[in-house]
Design an enzyme around this catalytic site. Structure first.
Site, mmCIF file in Angstrom:
data_model
loop_
_atom_site.group_PDB
_atom_site.id
_atom_site.type_symbol
_atom_site.label_atom_id
_atom_site.label_comp_id
_atom_site.label_asym_id
_atom_site.label_seq_id
_atom_site.Cartn_x
_atom_site.Cartn_y
_atom_site.Cartn_z
ATOM 1 N N GLY A 42 42.588 -84.233 90.314
ATOM 2 C CA GLY A 42 42.570 -83.900 91.734
ATOM 3 C C GLY A 42 43.810 -84.478 92.387
ATOM 4 O O GLY A 42 44.683 -85.044 91.725
ATOM 5 N N SER A 43 43.875 -84.369 93.689
ATOM 6 C CA SER A 43 45.081 -84.790 94.408
ATOM 7 C C SER A 43 45.389 -86.273 94.228
ATOM 8 O O SER A 43 46.554 -86.667 94.133
ATOM 9 C CB SER A 43 44.924 -84.474 95.896
ATOM 10 N N GLU A 45 45.066 -88.108 91.740
ATOM 11 C CA GLU A 45 45.490 -88.472 90.390
ATOM 12 C C GLU A 45 46.880 -87.974 90.035
ATOM 13 O O GLU A 45 47.408 -88.321 88.982
ATOM 14 C CB GLU A 45 44.510 -87.899 89.343
ATOM 15 N N GLU A 64 34.327 -82.244 85.176
ATOM 16 C CA GLU A 64 34.519 -83.627 84.750
ATOM 17 C C GLU A 64 33.589 -84.040 83.612
ATOM 18 O O GLU A 64 33.974 -84.799 82.724
ATOM 19 C CB GLU A 64 34.331 -84.570 85.944
ATOM 20 N N HIS A 87 38.497 -87.609 89.102
ATOM 21 C CA HIS A 87 38.905 -87.468 90.493
ATOM 22 C C HIS A 87 37.977 -88.240 91.421
ATOM 23 O O HIS A 87 36.856 -87.812 91.693
ATOM 24 C CB HIS A 87 38.919 -85.991 90.880
ATOM 25 N N HIS A 294 9.668 -92.670 73.232
ATOM 26 C CA HIS A 294 9.791 -91.612 74.238
ATOM 27 C C HIS A 294 8.526 -91.478 75.066
ATOM 28 O O HIS A 294 8.559 -91.023 76.201
ATOM 29 C CB HIS A 294 10.115 -90.278 73.541
ATOM 30 N N GLY A 413 19.593 -88.459 75.110
ATOM 31 C CA GLY A 413 18.612 -87.454 75.482
ATOM 32 C C GLY A 413 19.061 -86.572 76.624
ATOM 33 O O GLY A 413 18.419 -85.580 76.936
#
Length: 539
Positions: A42-43, A45, A64, A87, A294, A413
């Site tokens: 993004g801007s 970075e 991302e 970003h 689980h 998971g």
């Protein structure tokens, strides 16, 4: 004009021993062997990519979470931390599911997130992260936004060392946009030990108990393969004639599944674990939590009359273990020490695992038939990257993993790992054939990864098991009181054409629904040297 002035000033300062933060970071990453970057910029970075080094490779993900998933697979395949660029707050937010999975996978990732320029941070600017270091917690080992621009390279160095220290995991460094062009001193990489040797006295206690056992069992977790302990564990099992089980929810395999001592896979249910381990008087868990559940259960955690010991590199895992002796350290180092002990008394072999019944073709193919055919078609050293939760129990019977580093799935998971991780593994192991075995529901969490695979021209065969539903939820529903007559909302996935989706993203694709054509379709798909998706209709 302004950019030229900045470059001239930077050149003058470089002669005085200073470099830009950008230069210091890329030089440091080069020393760490991290010249491949994953991201969706993004801007905030863009400053990192000015004068981007020619020996660096930027791998673009269209979202991302896809970027983090690719980095996760790449880091596991290369056994080195991967560099990810996200970003600001929204990018980290999009990636949080994948960061959670990397945390559970114990994958070393150095994540940088953009931040707005320091000069406007007091004014709550657009696209800034108000609590950048808190946002990814608790699923990063460490996070920081350096107090000064000059501290960014040192922060990234510390992040790398922490990511690589057992238990490995992701870390995050928030970098304001204007920091990359500031001047700082270069940073030299240091050698930092990553091996933890278990306490000798505790290991001797475990070894004596293992030697004295009459019916020992080994339970193996993902850390066996992560720690390159496959061969040592095979030798330990053969020395003690121990039955070998794979721990519940393990993201890697640690033992050849065609070996006479391989007993099978433990489910994530307390009573069933106790039942399967019944008869073993000593249970040694290597690189595994004892045990991951689980669903809630009752009763003991291990069979009455048995004893549990555990060797793992995570102190937190040892702390919550409900029973048994525990040693902290490297699985490989521990097993090597155990192999140095005198030969134990000779034991009889444990009962062999019953072979799976032959799966036969049916008009609408069973998953068992598909995976049986794949096992007969693929090369033994091809790599399976799997995310098909409803098919996993069937896979564990019909698609045996025979070699080290040939199986990857997620320990979390959470869905969305498998498809982009296959891209990352293919980048990390370019000489190997990669097979992405993905459920249709799972694939849709990160289907954009097909575009990255196509752009990179990677030799990946994506196999989509199309059952038109979140089948795992159907199978799990009875646990919560559903009967076959009860409606189950939100689990159907009709009318998705994966062949069209794949072709639209630049991948070759085909569909197979005839069991008589399956073997030929698999052979053709596996022979393609570019990304190819095969949609397989299953019951």
């Amino acid at each position: 004009m302004m950019k030229d002035v900045v470059r001239e000033q930077a050149q003058e300062q470089t002669q005085a021993g200073l470099v830009t933060v950008r230069r210091a970071v890329t030089d440091l990453l080069r020393q760490f062997g991290m010249t491949t970057m994953f991201g969706n910029p993004g801007s905030t970075e863009l400053g990192l990519f000015l004068d981007f080094p020619e020996d660096f490779h930027y791998v673009l993900g269209l979202q991302e979470s896809v970027a983090v998933g690719m980095a996760d697979g790449y880091a596991q395949a290369t056994r080195n931390a991967a560099f990810v660029n996200l970003h600001s707050a929204v990018g980290v937010g999009h990636a949080m599911g994948a960061i959670f999975t990397a945390h559970k996978n114990r994958t070393p990732l150095v994540i940088t997130a953009g931040q707005q320029s320091r000069a406007i941070l007091p004014f709550d600017p657009f696209l800034f992260s108000s609590q950048a270091t808190e946002l990814p917690k608790p699923y990063v080992k460490w996070s920081i936004e350096p107090a000064r621009a000059e501290d960014v390279p040192l922060a990234i160095a510390r992040a790398y060392y922490m990511a690589m220290q057992p238990p490995c995991g992701p870390v995050l460094v928030s970098v304001p946009a204007d920091d990359w062009g500031r001047l700082c001193e270069p940073v030299q990489a240091r050698r930092v030990s990553r091996s933890i040797r278990p306490d000798a006295a505790m290991l001797d206690r475990i070894g004596r108990r293992l030697d004295a056992a009459q019916r020992p069992a080994l339970v193996l977790g993902a850390a066996v393969d992560r720690d390159e302990a496959w061969d040592e564990v095979v030798a330990l099992a053969e020395r003690h004639r121990a039955a070998v089980w794979t721990a519940p929810m393990s993201g890697r395999n640690g033992f050849p599944e065609d070996h006479p001592l391989f007993a099978g896979f433990l489910p994530a249910a307390r009573e069933r674990i106790v039942g399967l381990l019944s008869g073993h008087d000593f249970i040694l868990a290597l690189g595994a939590a004892a045990f991951a559940y689980h669903i809630e259960g009752e009763g003991p955690h291990i069979p009455p009359g048995s004893e549990l010991a555990q060797i793992v590199d995570d102190p937190n895992t040892l702390a919550w273990a409900p029973a048994g002796t525990a040693a902290l350290g490297s699985v490989r180092a521990a097993v090597r020490d155990l192999l140095q002990r005198p030969e134990p008394p000779r034991r009889d072999d444990p009962p062999r695992r019953a072979p799976a019944p032959r799966a036969e073709p049916t008009p609408l193919m069973s998953v068992a038939y598909v995976l049986q055919t794949l096992a007969e078609t693929r090369a033994p050293d091809s790599i399976i990257v799997e995310e098909a939760p409803s098919a996993r129990p069937v896979m564990q019977r019909y698609l045996p993993i025979l070699q080290s580093e040939t199986f990857y799935t997620m320990c979390s998971g959470g869905l969305g790992f498998g498809l982009p991780a296959a891209v990352g593994v293919a980048l990390g192991k370019p000489e190997r054939k990669i097979i992405g075995l993905i459920g249709d529901g799972s694939s849709l969490y990160s289907i954009q990864g097909l575009w990255s695979a196509a752009q990179l021209k990677l030799p990946i065969t994506f196999l989509i098991l199309k059952n038109r539903s979140y089948a795992a939820l159907r199978e799990f529903a009875p646990v919560y009181g559903f009967t076959p007559a009860d409606p189950l909302h939100g689990v159907d996935l009709p009318d998705i054409d994966f062949v069209s989706v794949a072709r639209g993203m630049g991948c070759g694709a085909a569909r197979v629904s005839d069991p008589g054509a399956l073997a030929g379709a698999l052979r053709e798909a596996l022979d393609v040297s570019a990304p190819f998706l095969l949609e397989i209709d299953v019951a």
